[in-house]
Every structure is written in C-alpha cells, then in structure tokens.
Design a protein around this motif. Structure first.
Motif, PDB file in Angstrom:
ATOM      1  N   ASP A  40      -3.858   9.847  -7.911  1.00  0.00           N
ATOM      2  CA  ASP A  40      -4.814   8.748  -8.039  1.00  0.00           C
ATOM      3  C   ASP A  40      -5.448   8.387  -6.699  1.00  0.00           C
ATOM      4  O   ASP A  40      -5.941   7.273  -6.502  1.00  0.00           O
ATOM      5  N   SER A  53      -8.775   6.849  -6.479  1.00  0.00           N
ATOM      6  CA  SER A  53      -8.952   5.414  -6.680  1.00  0.00           C
ATOM      7  C   SER A  53      -8.518   4.669  -5.412  1.00  0.00           C
ATOM      8  O   SER A  53      -9.250   3.828  -4.898  1.00  0.00           O
ATOM      9  N   LEU A  54      -7.316   4.974  -4.926  1.00  0.00           N
ATOM     10  CA  LEU A  54      -6.850   4.419  -3.647  1.00  0.00           C
ATOM     11  C   LEU A  54      -6.001   5.482  -2.967  1.00  0.00           C
ATOM     12  O   LEU A  54      -4.924   5.831  -3.470  1.00  0.00           O
ATOM     13  N   GLY A  55      -6.467   5.972  -1.851  1.00  0.00           N
ATOM     14  CA  GLY A  55      -5.712   6.977  -1.098  1.00  0.00           C
ATOM     15  C   GLY A  55      -4.418   6.403  -0.549  1.00  0.00           C
ATOM     16  O   GLY A  55      -4.295   5.195  -0.357  1.00  0.00           O
ATOM     17  N   PRO A  56      -3.417   7.277  -0.297  1.00  0.00           N
ATOM     18  CA  PRO A  56      -2.147   6.815   0.260  1.00  0.00           C
ATOM     19  C   PRO A  56      -2.280   6.469   1.738  1.00  0.00           C
ATOM     20  O   PRO A  56      -3.293   6.782   2.373  1.00  0.00           O
ATOM     21  N   MET A  57      -1.248   5.847   2.266  1.00  0.00           N
ATOM     22  CA  MET A  57      -1.291   5.360   3.649  1.00  0.00           C
ATOM     23  C   MET A  57      -1.005   6.475   4.651  1.00  0.00           C
ATOM     24  O   MET A  57       0.033   7.136   4.565  1.00  0.00           O
ATOM     25  N   LEU A 112       1.084   1.942  -3.881  1.00  0.00           N
ATOM     26  CA  LEU A 112      -0.182   2.679  -3.975  1.00  0.00           C
ATOM     27  C   LEU A 112      -1.161   1.898  -4.844  1.00  0.00           C
ATOM     28  O   LEU A 112      -1.294   0.686  -4.676  1.00  0.00           O
ATOM     29  N   ILE A 113      -1.800   2.564  -5.785  1.00  0.00           N
ATOM     30  CA  ILE A 113      -2.803   1.898  -6.622  1.00  0.00           C
ATOM     31  C   ILE A 113      -2.219   0.690  -7.367  1.00  0.00           C
ATOM     32  O   ILE A 113      -2.930  -0.266  -7.693  1.00  0.00           O
ATOM     33  N   TYR A 134     -11.795   3.934   0.893  1.00  0.00           N
ATOM     34  CA  TYR A 134     -10.401   3.768   0.450  1.00  0.00           C
ATOM     35  C   TYR A 134      -9.967   4.768  -0.611  1.00  0.00           C
ATOM     36  O   TYR A 134      -8.827   4.742  -1.035  1.00  0.00           O
ATOM     37  N   THR A 184      -6.250  -0.258 -12.297  1.00  0.00           N
ATOM     38  CA  THR A 184      -6.335   0.933 -11.453  1.00  0.00           C
ATOM     39  C   THR A 184      -7.770   1.178 -11.088  1.00  0.00           C
ATOM     40  O   THR A 184      -8.332   2.152 -11.417  1.00  0.00           O
ATOM     41  N   TRP A 192       0.842  -1.206   0.000  1.00  0.00           N
ATOM     42  CA  TRP A 192       0.000   0.000   0.000  1.00  0.00           C
ATOM     43  C   TRP A 192       0.880   1.260   0.000  1.00  0.00           C
ATOM     44  O   TRP A 192       0.718   2.151  -0.835  1.00  0.00           O
ATOM     45  N   ASN A 209      -8.769   7.575   2.461  1.00  0.00           N
ATOM     46  CA  ASN A 209      -7.422   7.049   2.737  1.00  0.00           C
ATOM     47  C   ASN A 209      -7.382   5.937   3.794  1.00  0.00           C
ATOM     48  O   ASN A 209      -6.415   5.853   4.563  1.00  0.00           O
ATOM     49  N   ALA A 210      -8.398   5.093   3.826  1.00  0.00           N
ATOM     50  CA  ALA A 210      -8.446   4.051   4.861  1.00  0.00           C
ATOM     51  C   ALA A 210      -7.795   2.743   4.435  1.00  0.00           C
ATOM     52  O   ALA A 210      -7.785   1.789   5.216  1.00  0.00           O
ATOM     53  N   GLY A 211      -7.269   2.689   3.220  1.00  0.00           N
ATOM     54  CA  GLY A 211      -6.573   1.466   2.823  1.00  0.00           C
ATOM     55  C   GLY A 211      -7.367   0.563   1.913  1.00  0.00           C
ATOM     56  O   GLY A 211      -8.596   0.630   1.873  1.00  0.00           O
ATOM     57  N   PRO A 212      -6.643  -0.297   1.177  1.00  0.00           N
ATOM     58  CA  PRO A 212      -7.272  -1.105   0.136  1.00  0.00           C
ATOM     59  C   PRO A 212      -8.306  -2.091   0.677  1.00  0.00           C
ATOM     60  O   PRO A 212      -7.989  -2.953   1.477  1.00  0.00           O
TER      61      PRO A 212
END
Lengths: 397, 397
Positions: B21, B24-28, A48-49, B209, B397, A44, B213-216
């Motif tokens: 991006d 699509s998926l926020g960073p950690m 990232l994505i 997510y 993605t 993660w 930014n809560a994770g995949p």
C-alpha cells in the motif's frame, strides 16, 4: 510575578539566550521531540496506512482545532487546522465575499501583514468582478467602514508596532454597516485571550508557530462562526472538505460545518508537534497570561526608555491597545538588532526601522526582561552596532 | 531480480507485514526518524528563528524541488514544494485557465482522483465566467480534445485501476488543439521515470507521501514549464511567492520563476522527512526501478489470476499501460481485503469493488510478491471474508 515558573521548564531554550522572538517562531516544547519521534516510529513506522484511523490522524485537524479554540474564544466545532495562514485567509475571504455579492470593497489597513493583502489581491484579480482592496491607516479603519464594504479584513495585532485593534468595537461597526469581518490572529492566538464568539466575529485565521509554539511551518487554523458555516462556500474545495471524502464521488458536496474548510491531507508530523504545544496550553489561565504579558511589556518599556533616548516607542503606551510585543523605532535598528543578537538577546527587525521584541510569559520572566533591557542599553549607549562585525547580511526573521 | 536489496534496508517495515500500500502511504525511511529529531533538537531547538537561514529552511522548498525534479524529468528550477496536492492543482489550473482566456472547457476523465475534479469545480464556481469541467471516460479523452479546451487536466495513473495515460501523446494532442496540459503525478512520481520536459508538459503537481515515502501529509509539489513561469499568474499570491518576501511591500509582485508558486511558511518537519526520502531516491536508477516494477506487477498477475478466478484484473495487461500497481475487481472486495490485511498483506480497497496492490521495488521483492499471492489465493479459495470477524468497520486508506 509568579505562576509561570512551571511552564518555563516545558520549553527548550538554548543556554545563554534571552528569546524575545517567540512572536515570530516559538521555542520547542521539550515534549515535542519525543512526541514527533513517537508519531514517526510507532504510528507511521508501525501502523503505516493504518495510522489515518488507528492513530487518529484523520480526525486531528478538527480535534486539535477544538483545543486551540478555547484560546481564541471559539465555539466547539468552529475551528479546523490545515494549510498555511495565507491559504486560510484566502478561503475565509473568498467565502465572505460571496456572502456579500452586492458589495465590492475589501477594507483593510496598512498595518496588516502583507500576505493577507497579497492573497486578497490575488483573489480579486481572479474573480475579475471589480472588487477593490482598500487599505487605510489603522486609526482610520472605523471611519472608512460603510455600505460599500463587503469584508473588513484586519490583523488584530500589528506585526510591526504591536498595536492592537479593538475587535469588539470594529466588528460591531462592520456589522452595523452590513459588512462581514475576517480577523487574522497571527499575533493574538496565545498572546492573550481572544473572544471570537463574544465579539461576534464572522471569520478568523491564524498560525500556530508564533505564540502557540507548534514549530516551524504549517498547520494554520481557520474559524468560521457557526451561523455562517452552512452558507460558506469553500473556494478551495478539496476532498477532505467533502461530505464523504472516502466515497470518492465525482462531484463535490461540502462537508458539514467547519469540516468543509479542510482541503488536502493534513501534515501529521507537524500536528504531533502542535499536540505537544497544546498540552501546555490546556493548563494555561489566559487571564493570568495576559496580566503577566502586560507586566512584562510594561517593565521592558519602563526600563528601556529612560536609558535609550534614541529609541522611540512604536507600540501604544496603553496596554489595552497592544498585544504581547514591544517595538522601538530606530534608524540604525537593523544593525543594532544584530549587535543585540550577537550578545544573546534575540529580537528581530522589520523594515524600515522597527526593533521588535516579543514577550511570551510561558517562558519569559522578569529576570530576562531586566537582563535584556540592560544589554539593549549597553548596545545603545556604546553604539555597538558601529563595530563592522555586526554589519552582516540580514538574517531572515 | 536483483539490485534493490540495498534500498530495502533503508526502510522500516513492521515484522510480519507485506506492505503493498505504498501507493497510498509509503513506509518510513529508517533515517527519517533521526533526521526529523535532528531538525527539532539542533535546528528548531537551538537555532530558533535563526533556523530559517542557518539551517536553510527557507531555501528548502526549491532545493528539494530540484532533487525531486530528476525523478519526473523536470528542468532545474521548475519544481517547488509546499501545501497539498489539492492546493497545487488549484494553483496550476488557475494559472493555466488565465493563459487561455478565450476557452471555457477544462477536460478531464472519470478516472481522475476526485480532489482534482473538486478543486476545479470550486475554481470554476469562483470565477463565474462559464467555465465547464467536462469529464469523459479515460479512453475517450483524446477524441474529446478540441478547440474549446483550455486545459487538459489528467492524473497520469488512475488511482483505482492503475491504468496509465500516454503522457507524450495526449500532451501533443492537446498542444495541437491549442490547449494546455496539467498532469497530476500522484501515482507516477517515484513509480517510474516521468519525463515532463521531454513530453512538453505545461504544468504538473503531485504529492510526496506515496511512492516517494516522505511521510503522512504535506508537502506537495508543483511544476511549471520554464517557458510559462513568467506568464503564470499566482492565484494564491502568498508572501513567500513575492519577489521580495522580507521587504514587506504593500503590493504583490510575483517572484522569479517557480518561486512565485510558493504561498506560505513551509512545513519544516515534513521537509526534513522528505529529505531523508530523497537521500534514498538520489541513488536510484529510474530505468532499473521501472524494469523491476514491471517484473513485480507481472509476477503478481501471473500468480494470482489462475488461482483466483473470481478476481477480475482491472489493470491493463500491457505493462506500458499501467503504473506500479495491480487492481482486481471483486464484489466482496472490501471484506476480502480486510481478511487479507488480517493475515499481514496490506493492500487497500476503493469503492465500489477494487482491491488495490502497490508494488514499490525499493522495498518489495519477488519473495513478498509470491507470499502475498499465496495468501490472497488462500483467502479467496477459502472465502475467509465470510468469517464475521472480518466484517469490521472500514479502515481509512
């Protein structure tokens, strides 16, 4: 009783605790903490994505399903992970009902875990086509199977008593009557070798946080027999069950095989923990596990019964008819269990009067069984639960 | 453009990467790794089954729902976490349809994310009562609202173009016609202040997510307006939505308020990561966030358009009509995006021709926008995607 000393070291168990509640939540594999940390920091955090492809997240529900499949006798490509057990039961039941459009009965038993019955209730109410959820006593199931039954939906091992259904026999009886069978393996997967393919099961579902030790919460799993996969319509037709999820087509086309039972984005952190748990399971001989499980449960019964005459065995005496737990009935069972937990023996209580003890050979051995029996005997002989300190509010177990 | 320098330090962003991006998926969040490790070692590891109460796992879906609720203008007690967005859409839609038993149309638009449409398809097929999923162009939605519409189901921000619906206006129009409204907030929650209560929304769902930014992976959330909570029948009637989950009653009784929208065991590790994300959000002024988001998207458009005449803006020029992303149409968009990613600017591509860039003020500032625009201009001016090295297989993605 040898052979599992190696696996025991692979789990984190708090000092001073004898953990006989792995049938509710398994302990943490030591490697899981690092595995999850790695997934967070290196996947993660850094990808990232890109983690969906580069780290294989997107393919994991199927890949881990195949690894788990060995433990339950599933054909490759017939198990996929995701969601919760409740949701997986709903999916399986919805698909099965549609495959028997002329029948209206879902047959279950009073020993089934309530959520299975609740999900069936909710499904039936939504369909509004006169389906009926019929529950009979566990021992009356076989006689009730008849031409009106669309789906026989059973939990193989009773969560309270530990009584185990004869999966092969009941599946055959259901098939002889033209019904389909859905097995809930919550207390089976990781407790003993299940043989879904061999018994001809149609559908199954289970969770991974009990005997499988994958950690609190999702993912659950679903099994669809290969012969049914193309006919099973996904009621929960989410994008990751689509034949081409990333084509973003306007209309749903079910994916090939078990993939269609995927719904939404899988829980990557939880899957990482599951992976650590499966690393342990990959090396386990399921026949040896079962032999040890029977030894441990037998020993507990033999040690406890003579010393605790107030406890009444709720689990079948015949090991072939039970899972990997031992339950006793006792009217003050809740308070007695609290007293036991306070002394480091963790089992749990199920209303109205069941004291429940799970035995997981991967990390529980003869020594713990003997000590747990001693402490239980002490609690019972000295009525330790009469101490007001034990009358605390119920712990959620 | 000041004020978010502090939050930026709270995220882990790989060196040399400009991350556009996060939609699509926020960073950690930096704290998430330790938080999850703590949940594993100190809670799962040490408390074992006791974690459900002692560590508060069982109460988290509701408690975190209230914290998240502030960002979307939800009343306390009207948001709960769990499952995936697909499942939450299904629950909300099923409940809403039953509240309009005489109507048969689910109205949506062609800009909705496919899984919402797929889940609606699956629900309609299961119900078998002649419901119809009608999708029109986004700009034609308001005119199509009529007395046959049971539920208006829309994603507020179009995942491809970034076009934002007028939530207040469409909700009012639907209510005037006697319909209920279900909003998908996937690209809204954390992108700007949503006002569910103020606009009178009936149902909403979203994932955690993307901008949050809560994770995949899971958990998602569901909102049910307080006035509907007692009338909403849970189609997915799982045990944790039961009025007394641990009484293990044979029949389902829906829980009070939003609790009934819970289904199965919540994903504890994923919730721990979400908690770290919400720790950041708790301090964010949503009006300031939106102002910055508009500044950043405006700046990107202003910098890119004159230098990249081949790119055609797909996002509305009026900031009031867009979310927190900017999309350009370009026939070779897939290859161009690969070339851009190879140079450290991470956006993504959506078929057939959309190059998509998300701007999250919590960790993206003016400097990144300028550099990203420079690199994009270089890629476009020099047709860097013609280099065969960029014609690699699509990243998911």
């Amino acid at each position: 009783m040898t052979g599992f000393a190696a696996t025991r070291k692979l789990f984190h168990l708090p000092r001073g605790v004898i953990y006989l509640d792995g049938n509710s939540l398994g302990p943490m594999p030591v490697a899981a903490a690092d595995r999850v940390a790695q997934t967070m920091r290196e996947e993660w955090g850094e990808m990232l994505i890109g983690g969906w492809n580069k780290a294989g997240w997107m393919a994991q529900p199927r890949a881990l399903g195949d690894r788990l499949g060995r433990l339950i006798g599933a054909e490759p490509g017939s198990v996929v992970l995701g969601d919760t057990l409740s949701v997986k039961v709903y999916q399986a039941l919805a698909a099965a009902l549609e495959m028997r459009p002329d029948r209206r009965v879902i047959l279950s038993d009073s020993g089934n875990f309530p959520t299975d019955l609740y999900m069936a209730e909710g499904l039936v109410a939504g369909l509004g086509r006169g389906h009926q959820l019929v529950t009979v006593a566990p021992e009356a199931v076989e006689d009730r199977i008849g031409p009106d039954v669309a789906v026989l939906m059973l939990t193989e091992v009773d969560y309270r008593t530990g009584r185990r259904h004869d999966m092969a026999r009941l599946t055959r009886a259901a098939h002889d009557a033209g019904a389909l069978v859905l097995w809930d393996l919550a207390h089976s997967a990781g407790a003993f070798a299940v043989d879904l393919a061999g018994t001809g099961a149609d559908f199954a579902a289970g969770c991974t946080y009990k005997y499988l030790n994958a950690g609190p919460g999702v993912p659950a799993f679903i099994y669809v027999a290969p012969r049914h996969q193309d006919a099973a319509r996904p009621a929960l037709s989410g994008w990751l069950g689509h034949a081409a999820p990333f084509a973003f087509e306007p209309a749903y086309r079910p994916g090939a095989g078990i993939e269609r039972m995927r719904v939404g984005t899988p829980p990557v952190l939880q899957m990482a923990a599951l992976e650590s748990a499966l690393d342990i399971w990959d090396g386990v001989d399921m026949a040896a596990l079962r032999a040890r499980s029977v030894e441990l449960t037998e020993l507990f019964i033999v040690l406890v019964e003579p010393r605790c005459p107030d406890l009444h065995l709720a689990t079948p005496r015949d090991p072939d008819q039970r899972g990997s737990q031992v339950s006793f009935r006792f009217p003050d069972g809740y308070a007695a269990m609290q007293a036991l937990i306070a002394r480091g023996v963790i089992g749990d209580f199920r209303a109205p009067d069941i004291m429940r003890f799970g035995f997981a050979p991967l990390y529980i051995g003869e020594d713990e069984v003997r000590r747990a029996a001693d402490i239980l005997a002490d609690v019972m002989e000295n009525r330790l639960w009469d101490d007001p300190a034990y009358h605390v509010r119920a712990a959620v177990t």
